[in-house]
Design a protein around this motif. Structure first.
Motif, PDB file in Angstrom:
ATOM      1  N   ASN A  17      28.930 -74.209  -2.647  1.00 42.98           N
ATOM      2  CA  ASN A  17      27.536 -74.167  -2.214  1.00 42.98           C
ATOM      3  C   ASN A  17      27.432 -73.121  -1.104  1.00 42.98           C
ATOM      4  O   ASN A  17      28.435 -72.521  -0.722  1.00 42.98           O
ATOM      5  CB  ASN A  17      27.088 -75.569  -1.757  1.00 42.98           C
ATOM      6  CG  ASN A  17      27.946 -76.114  -0.653  1.00 42.98           C
ATOM      7  OD1 ASN A  17      28.077 -75.501   0.400  1.00 42.98           O
ATOM      8  ND2 ASN A  17      28.550 -77.274  -0.884  1.00 42.98           N
ATOM      9  N   PRO A  18      26.263 -72.852  -0.569  1.00 43.66           N
ATOM     10  CA  PRO A  18      26.147 -71.814   0.461  1.00 43.66           C
ATOM     11  C   PRO A  18      27.032 -72.024   1.687  1.00 43.66           C
ATOM     12  O   PRO A  18      27.381 -71.069   2.365  1.00 43.66           O
ATOM     13  CB  PRO A  18      24.668 -71.864   0.848  1.00 43.66           C
ATOM     14  CG  PRO A  18      23.984 -72.367  -0.374  1.00 43.66           C
ATOM     15  CD  PRO A  18      24.939 -73.343  -0.991  1.00 43.66           C
ATOM     16  N   PHE A  19      27.427 -73.255   1.968  1.00 42.74           N
ATOM     17  CA  PHE A  19      28.272 -73.518   3.125  1.00 42.74           C
ATOM     18  C   PHE A  19      29.762 -73.323   2.827  1.00 42.74           C
ATOM     19  O   PHE A  19      30.542 -73.060   3.725  1.00 42.74           O
ATOM     20  CB  PHE A  19      28.048 -74.938   3.653  1.00 42.74           C
ATOM     21  CG  PHE A  19      26.637 -75.184   4.078  1.00 42.74           C
ATOM     22  CD1 PHE A  19      26.114 -74.542   5.191  1.00 42.74           C
ATOM     23  CD2 PHE A  19      25.824 -76.040   3.364  1.00 42.74           C
ATOM     24  CE1 PHE A  19      24.810 -74.759   5.594  1.00 42.74           C
ATOM     25  CE2 PHE A  19      24.517 -76.254   3.752  1.00 42.74           C
ATOM     26  CZ  PHE A  19      24.006 -75.611   4.862  1.00 42.74           C
ATOM     27  N   THR A  20      30.158 -73.489   1.563  1.00 40.41           N
ATOM     28  CA  THR A  20      31.575 -73.428   1.214  1.00 40.41           C
ATOM     29  C   THR A  20      31.958 -72.202   0.398  1.00 40.41           C
ATOM     30  O   THR A  20      33.144 -71.998   0.146  1.00 40.41           O
ATOM     31  CB  THR A  20      31.972 -74.678   0.414  1.00 40.41           C
ATOM     32  OG1 THR A  20      31.241 -74.698  -0.814  1.00 40.41           O
ATOM     33  CG2 THR A  20      31.729 -75.944   1.204  1.00 40.41           C
ATOM     34  N   VAL A  21      31.007 -71.403  -0.020  1.00 35.62           N
ATOM     35  CA  VAL A  21      31.300 -70.302  -0.939  1.00 35.62           C
ATOM     36  C   VAL A  21      32.263 -69.283  -0.336  1.00 35.62           C
ATOM     37  O   VAL A  21      33.181 -68.825  -1.011  1.00 35.62           O
ATOM     38  CB  VAL A  21      29.994 -69.634  -1.438  1.00 35.62           C
ATOM     39  CG1 VAL A  21      29.281 -68.888  -0.343  1.00 35.62           C
ATOM     40  CG2 VAL A  21      30.274 -68.711  -2.611  1.00 35.62           C
ATOM     41  N   PRO A  41      26.456 -66.807 -10.351  1.00 39.51           N
ATOM     42  CA  PRO A  41      25.540 -67.946 -10.158  1.00 39.51           C
ATOM     43  C   PRO A  41      25.081 -68.559 -11.483  1.00 39.51           C
ATOM     44  O   PRO A  41      23.908 -68.577 -11.811  1.00 39.51           O
ATOM     45  CB  PRO A  41      24.371 -67.315  -9.388  1.00 39.51           C
ATOM     46  CG  PRO A  41      24.378 -65.891  -9.817  1.00 39.51           C
ATOM     47  CD  PRO A  41      25.809 -65.530 -10.061  1.00 39.51           C
ATOM     48  N   TRP A  74      28.714 -78.481  -7.462  1.00 46.82           N
ATOM     49  CA  TRP A  74      28.140 -78.177  -6.142  1.00 46.82           C
ATOM     50  C   TRP A  74      29.184 -78.133  -5.048  1.00 46.82           C
ATOM     51  O   TRP A  74      28.838 -77.981  -3.875  1.00 46.82           O
ATOM     52  CB  TRP A  74      27.056 -79.179  -5.784  1.00 46.82           C
ATOM     53  CG  TRP A  74      25.872 -79.108  -6.689  1.00 46.82           C
ATOM     54  CD1 TRP A  74      25.536 -78.102  -7.545  1.00 46.82           C
ATOM     55  CD2 TRP A  74      24.861 -80.094  -6.831  1.00 46.82           C
ATOM     56  NE1 TRP A  74      24.391 -78.409  -8.213  1.00 46.82           N
ATOM     57  CE2 TRP A  74      23.947 -79.633  -7.798  1.00 46.82           C
ATOM     58  CE3 TRP A  74      24.636 -81.323  -6.251  1.00 46.82           C
ATOM     59  CZ2 TRP A  74      22.829 -80.344  -8.185  1.00 46.82           C
ATOM     60  CZ3 TRP A  74      23.530 -82.043  -6.629  1.00 46.82           C
ATOM     61  CH2 TRP A  74      22.640 -81.553  -7.584  1.00 46.82           C
TER      62      TRP A  74
END
Length: 170
Positions: free
Chosen positions: A79-83, A51, A76
């Protein structure tokens, strides 16, 4: 206007460590080279599996004098949706490059899993992240370069298509 805004904030504690470098006009310019290179560098930085994307983006922008906002925003993509899908794809790519069969593993957010569960997959994962960073960074930069040049050519054609013919000098 932006230069005035930056000059007013130069003395702030959070910008003081960067000195005059943060008010460099190239960090905020909208030229093709600065934008496309920042986009590619941001995509490459996004594949760092720690991070530190924002810190890496700021340092890269300051060092290479690239457009700071574009570099930050392009990191970005992870991100939390694509990590999970992005890093899993990087792992699969690394396993393919090392000619290993991808292992099935269950991720657990615990210190024990980091010690024992990550062991067999860290080499393909890091290699996949490196390959993905280089490929996505270069393709992103070159792709945006092509889009930018195409848009400029299109605007040039449209501008000159509607212009009346120039009269010959007498």
């Amino acid at each position: 206007m932006l230069a005035h805004w930056m000059e007013a904030r130069r003395g702030r504690w959070y910008l003081r460590m960067f000195g005059a470098r943060v008010t460099d006009p190239l960090l905020w310019s909208l030229n093709r080279h600065s934008i496309t290179t920042a986009f590619g560098a941001g995509l490459a930085i996004a594949f760092i599996p720690l991070p530190v994307h924002t810190i890496g983006a700021v340092l890269a922008a300051l060092y290479w004098r690239l457009n700071l906002p574009v570099l930050l925003v392009s990191t970005w993509v992870v991100n939390p949706f694509t990590v999970v899908p992005i890093y899993y794809g990087a792992y699969r790519l690394g396993a393919l490059a090392l000619q290993r069969a991808p292992r099935h593993f269950a991720f657990q957010l615990s210190w024990r899993w980091l010690e024992h569960g990550l062991g067999p997959v860290w080499k393909p994962f890091l290699l996949g992240c490196l390959i993905s960073a280089v490929v996505c960074g270069l393709l992103g930069r070159w792709g945006l370069e092509l889009v930018w040049r195409s848009a400029v050519r299109r605007q040039f054609r449209l501008r000159h298509r509607g212009a009346p013919a120039a009269k010959a000098p007498r």
